[in-house]
Design a protein around this motif. Sequence first.
Motif, PDB file in Angstrom:
ATOM      1  N   ARG A 213       0.816  -1.228   0.000  1.00 22.74           N
ATOM      2  CA  ARG A 213       0.000   0.000   0.000  1.00 22.74           C
ATOM      3  C   ARG A 213       0.839   1.263   0.000  1.00 22.74           C
ATOM      4  O   ARG A 213       0.301   2.348  -0.182  1.00 22.74           O
ATOM      5  CB  ARG A 213      -0.926  -0.010   1.221  1.00 22.74           C
ATOM      6  CG  ARG A 213      -1.893  -1.181   1.232  1.00 22.74           C
ATOM      7  CD  ARG A 213      -3.002  -0.992   2.230  1.00 22.74           C
ATOM      8  NE  ARG A 213      -3.943  -2.111   2.187  1.00 22.74           N
ATOM      9  CZ  ARG A 213      -5.131  -2.107   2.763  1.00 22.74           C
ATOM     10  NH1 ARG A 213      -5.519  -1.032   3.436  1.00 22.74           N
ATOM     11  NH2 ARG A 213      -5.932  -3.145   2.688  1.00 22.74           N
ATOM     12  N   ASP A 275      -9.513  -3.297  -9.113  1.00 24.14           N
ATOM     13  CA  ASP A 275      -9.644  -2.327  -8.018  1.00 24.14           C
ATOM     14  C   ASP A 275      -9.706  -0.891  -8.509  1.00 24.14           C
ATOM     15  O   ASP A 275      -9.742   0.043  -7.711  1.00 24.14           O
ATOM     16  CB  ASP A 275      -8.488  -2.488  -7.024  1.00 24.14           C
ATOM     17  CG  ASP A 275      -7.135  -2.170  -7.658  1.00 24.14           C
ATOM     18  OD1 ASP A 275      -7.083  -1.942  -8.880  1.00 24.14           O
ATOM     19  OD2 ASP A 275      -6.127  -2.155  -6.924  1.00 24.14           O
ATOM     20  N   TYR A 300      -6.860   1.639  -1.920  1.00 18.66           N
ATOM     21  CA  TYR A 300      -7.742   0.558  -1.489  1.00 18.66           C
ATOM     22  C   TYR A 300      -9.064   1.124  -0.980  1.00 18.66           C
ATOM     23  O   TYR A 300     -10.125   0.576  -1.245  1.00 18.66           O
ATOM     24  CB  TYR A 300      -7.066  -0.269  -0.399  1.00 18.66           C
ATOM     25  CG  TYR A 300      -5.989  -1.175  -0.923  1.00 18.66           C
ATOM     26  CD1 TYR A 300      -6.265  -2.495  -1.236  1.00 18.66           C
ATOM     27  CD2 TYR A 300      -4.695  -0.707  -1.115  1.00 18.66           C
ATOM     28  CE1 TYR A 300      -5.280  -3.335  -1.727  1.00 18.66           C
ATOM     29  CE2 TYR A 300      -3.696  -1.539  -1.609  1.00 18.66           C
ATOM     30  CZ  TYR A 300      -3.995  -2.855  -1.907  1.00 18.66           C
ATOM     31  OH  TYR A 300      -3.022  -3.674  -2.401  1.00 18.66           O
ATOM     32  N   GLU A 301      -8.983   2.198  -0.245  1.00 14.19           N
ATOM     33  CA  GLU A 301     -10.175   2.910   0.194  1.00 14.19           C
ATOM     34  C   GLU A 301     -10.063   4.330  -0.354  1.00 14.19           C
ATOM     35  O   GLU A 301      -9.107   5.038  -0.046  1.00 14.19           O
ATOM     36  CB  GLU A 301     -10.265   2.936   1.720  1.00 14.19           C
ATOM     37  CG  GLU A 301     -10.420   1.557   2.341  1.00 14.19           C
ATOM     38  CD  GLU A 301     -10.511   1.619   3.848  1.00 14.19           C
ATOM     39  OE1 GLU A 301     -10.466   2.744   4.400  1.00 14.19           O
ATOM     40  OE2 GLU A 301     -10.616   0.555   4.472  1.00 14.19           O
ATOM     41  N   LYS A 369     -14.860   6.412  -7.963  1.00 14.71           N
ATOM     42  CA  LYS A 369     -15.645   5.591  -7.045  1.00 14.71           C
ATOM     43  C   LYS A 369     -16.421   6.534  -6.128  1.00 14.71           C
ATOM     44  O   LYS A 369     -15.902   6.983  -5.107  1.00 14.71           O
ATOM     45  CB  LYS A 369     -14.734   4.672  -6.224  1.00 14.71           C
ATOM     46  CG  LYS A 369     -14.081   3.573  -7.043  1.00 14.71           C
ATOM     47  CD  LYS A 369     -13.298   2.618  -6.153  1.00 14.71           C
ATOM     48  CE  LYS A 369     -12.697   1.481  -6.942  1.00 14.71           C
ATOM     49  NZ  LYS A 369     -11.935   0.538  -6.081  1.00 14.71           N
TER      50      LYS A 369
END
Length: 551
Positions: A213, A275, A300-301, A369
């Motif tokens: 990450r 992703d 990731y978020e 997103k």
Amino acid sequence: MPRLKVIDKKFNRSKEVVFTDTEFTIGKAQGNHLVLDRFNVSRNHCKIVRGSGGFTLQDCNSTNGTFTEAGRVSGTVPLREGSQIFIGDFLLVFSCDGVPQAETAAPAHKPPAVKPRRRPAPRPERKEPEHVTPVELKKKIHATLLDDLDLRHIDISDHSHEELRKKAHEVTKTIVARLAPEIPRWLGHEDLVKEVVDEAVGLGPLEDLLADRTIDEVMVNNWDTVYIERNGKIERTTKRFTDNKQLLAVIRRILAPIGRRVDESSPMVDARLSDGSRVNAIIPPLSLTGPTLTIRKFAYEPFVAEDLINFGTMNGRMCDFLRLSVKNRQNMLISGGTGSGKTTFLNVVSSFIHPDERIVTIEDSAELKLPQEHVISLESKPPNIEGHGAIPIRKLVINSLRMRPNRIIVGECRGGEALDMLQAMNTGHDGSLTTLHANSPRDALARLETMVLMAGLELPARAIRDQVASAINLIVHTARLPDGKRKVMAITELTGMEGDVITLQDVYVFKQTGIGPDGEILGHHEGTGGVPKFVHGLKQRGIEVDMQLFG
């Protein structure tokens, strides 16, 4: 005379080196006795030292390590006739005829006879495979896996990725156990199993990089050259593919789920991972160095406004102002250079839209997103193998107008779609958002004017500028600074026209105050005191606005 047989497994050639010095150094730097100019060899990799007890091998804190038959070298390892030394792609075989034995003094008197004890027979030593390399082993195991698992004919659609990976892991583990006599002791079996499974059903050497990450971008220049970007800094990794064939297979594995292709007739492509990470691939004949792959990793978020405030990208007052602007349907243009965080910022600003509104997003590769539920995502389509069937962003923008949108969000304007976007903003679709590449707010207007001309209409410059001035309310300009950090450099309002020139007013700016000892850019965001026109309109309608936002 001590000597080394140097075997280069990559190019299948060998040579013999004789040395007489007390210390014999090995590494990539030119000052070493033996120069091994390869990326996986450190500048000062290791050395052989002649002592009273014989010859020993010492690792010089190398990046990738020095190995012998017993494993990785840590400290000092004695060398004997025929000892094998593994350094990257090289195998070094040590030999020395006539090494003097340690001398012992003659005893003063004859010692009493001692009955010799019977010693157990020595265990037969495990023979190491000759000149084995991890690349050769992985190729052999991979070929066996394809036969045992029958990956060539298995219907992957009937299995989830986790199921397929678990099955491949079990089969590979069995194969490695079967081939154990051929595997050197220094090569860990679990590591070998993981690498083979990654290559068979994953993205090979990229799996670990994509899972890290702290890495923002992965850049594959060729099968044996992989770079990453971490904290805004580019660094080279020790990861490598088996060959260009494997790299090309990984590229095609990325493209398969989204129905895109890459070959000599279509040698470059944009795509995305599951992703949302952005992917670009380009292969020969356009890329002269071999297949090239670039992956811009997606968080990731997804970041939220508080994250950007904590990063120093903007401050709390700027965030409150942008929230007020989006809520009151101000058309916004986000500009900046490559990698300056435009898409991330667009995603954050879009999250300020009320969840009751119908949002249509239009992108080349779907990356946004949004947290809202009422979102329709559209993605452009490249041409097929015959060169037909392409659906560019411009057609999607035109089609979106028939979809009853409250907000239109275009991931990035690159061409004639800029004209359709401006017309939508001017005909009732207020609160629309888009991004474009530019070096400053003023440069963003020049680029927007150029892209409108790309629509193919012979419009006079004055008419285009009138359209821009009436359509765009705010420009948010982002930049990536030399220390790798991303900042909002200015939030600028378009105030109207003076003659043929669009007038601008900065609302917030970033002011640099210096450079820290580690090269960090020092500075702060501040308001200019300018109050946008729409804020005056809100006050006239009785809507309370905290004027301290513009202090």
